[in-house]
Design a protein around this motif. Structure first.
Motif, PDB file in Angstrom:
ATOM      1  N   ASP A 232       0.828  -1.214   0.000  1.00 44.50           N
ATOM      2  CA  ASP A 232       0.000   0.000   0.000  1.00 44.50           C
ATOM      3  C   ASP A 232       0.862   1.264   0.000  1.00 44.50           C
ATOM      4  O   ASP A 232       1.944   1.288   0.582  1.00 44.50           O
ATOM      5  CB  ASP A 232      -0.928  -0.017   1.232  1.00 44.50           C
ATOM      6  N   GLY A 233       0.351   2.304  -0.642  1.00 41.54           N
ATOM      7  CA  GLY A 233       1.011   3.616  -0.600  1.00 41.54           C
ATOM      8  C   GLY A 233       1.531   4.115  -1.935  1.00 41.54           C
ATOM      9  O   GLY A 233       2.188   5.157  -2.000  1.00 41.54           O
TER      10      GLY A 233
ATOM     11  N   ARG B 179       0.061   7.746  -2.746  1.00 38.95           N
ATOM     12  CA  ARG B 179       0.656   8.835  -1.942  1.00 38.95           C
ATOM     13  C   ARG B 179       2.101   9.071  -2.340  1.00 38.95           C
ATOM     14  O   ARG B 179       2.571  10.200  -2.383  1.00 38.95           O
ATOM     15  CB  ARG B 179       0.539   8.494  -0.447  1.00 38.95           C
TER      16      ARG B 179
ATOM     17  N   ARG C 293     -12.475   2.372  -7.617  1.00 41.95           N
ATOM     18  CA  ARG C 293     -11.624   3.521  -7.927  1.00 41.95           C
ATOM     19  C   ARG C 293     -12.027   4.133  -9.269  1.00 41.95           C
ATOM     20  O   ARG C 293     -12.742   3.497 -10.043  1.00 41.95           O
ATOM     21  CB  ARG C 293     -10.162   3.067  -7.975  1.00 41.95           C
TER      22      ARG C 293
HETATM   23 MG    MG Z   1      -4.094   2.487  -0.484  1.00 41.92          MG
END
Ligand code: MG
Ligand code: IPE
Ligand code: IPE
Length: 246
Positions: A16-17, A20, A67
């Protein structure tokens, strides 16, 4: 079941990430996902050096369909291009590729890539890389339940035969050791519907590092943390220590 084993036999990862990371670097989310593929590639190379045997990564959840359409479309394209560009190397490194999840929901092209890469690498034995695509833990349990009900209705088994072992057998990853270590990057301390049944006694490692920044050193930190855990499986510390010293 090992109470204390310094090397996890089965590692599961929530990567995850990416989004960002992309934002922090002034890039598109899609560029973040691309960077994420590179991270996975490096990590697998490192895992081979460490002689790890099973890694299961969460690449796309059933919830991720929600999404923006464009992001989903680019992700699906990235899966196809990544499988196609990486499979040869994976095969040469004796890595077995395996997909889990409700994969029949994908396009013919992606299904073909997945199927062919599984077929090509099916005899490999150094490391197994399971990739969870359109996966969710609740789907997995539901799917297992339907299969069991089917067997009861067709009188292949009786209700009395439904025990934890049978449920296990019907779930994804039934052929592998239970996950020893879960790593989630990106700072969130939640499971996001990953392997819910299978993680009953998994050690949970959370790090704020965003997935594209998760390098072999970060991976080593997770492994060092894991090596210090005392896995008790319901017993007392004393019982475990006694066994270890025996
Ligand atoms: Mg995420
Ligand atoms: C994980 O990174 C990749 C997928 C879920 C496909 P994210 O895309 O969730 O990145 P963040 O959480 O938005 O930073
Ligand atoms: C979990 O990440 C799923 C994958 C890494 C594929 P998400 O970014 O989708 O999780 P939430 O939505 O923050 O819980």
């Amino acid at each position: 079941m090992n109470s204390k084993s310094s090397k996890p036999k089965h590692i599961i990862i929530i990567m995850d990430g990416n989004g960002r990371w992309a934002e922090q670097n002034g890039l598109s989310r899609s560029a973040g996902h691309k960077a994420g593929v590179k991270t996975l590639r490096n990590l697998i190379e490192h895992a081979i050096q460490l002689e790890l045997t099973t890694i299961t990564v969460y690449a796309f959840s059933r919830e991720n369909w929600q999404r923006p359409k464009k992001e989903v479309q680019l992700l699906l394209e990235l899966f196809i291009s990544s499988i196609e560009s990486e499979v040869k190397d994976l095969h040469e490194n004796n890595i077995k590729l395996n997909f889990i999840g409700e994969t029949d929901k994908f396009s013919g092209k992606l299904k073909k890539s997945m199927h062919e890469s599984e077929l090509l690498t099916s005899g490999n034995s150094k490391l197994t890389l399971n990739i969870a695509l359109n996966y969710s833990g609740r789907w997995d349990i539901h799917h297992a339940l339907l299969s069991i009900i089917d067997e009861v209705v067709s009188q292949k088994i009786s209700v009395k035969e439904i025990d934890e072992e049978l449920i296990n057998k019907k779930l994804s990853l039934a052929d592998y050791d239970e996950p020893d270590l879960l790593i989630r990057t990106g700072g969130e301390k939640r499971l996001s519907n990953y392997l819910l049944w299978q993680i009953a006694y998994t050690e949970l490692y959370f790090t704020d590092v965003l997935w594209p920044d998760f390098n072999p050193n970060q991976f080593n930190l997770a492994l060092e943390w894991y090596a210090k855990r005392q896995r008790r499986f319901g017993k007392t510390s004393k019982q475990i220590e006694k066994n270890e010293n025996a």
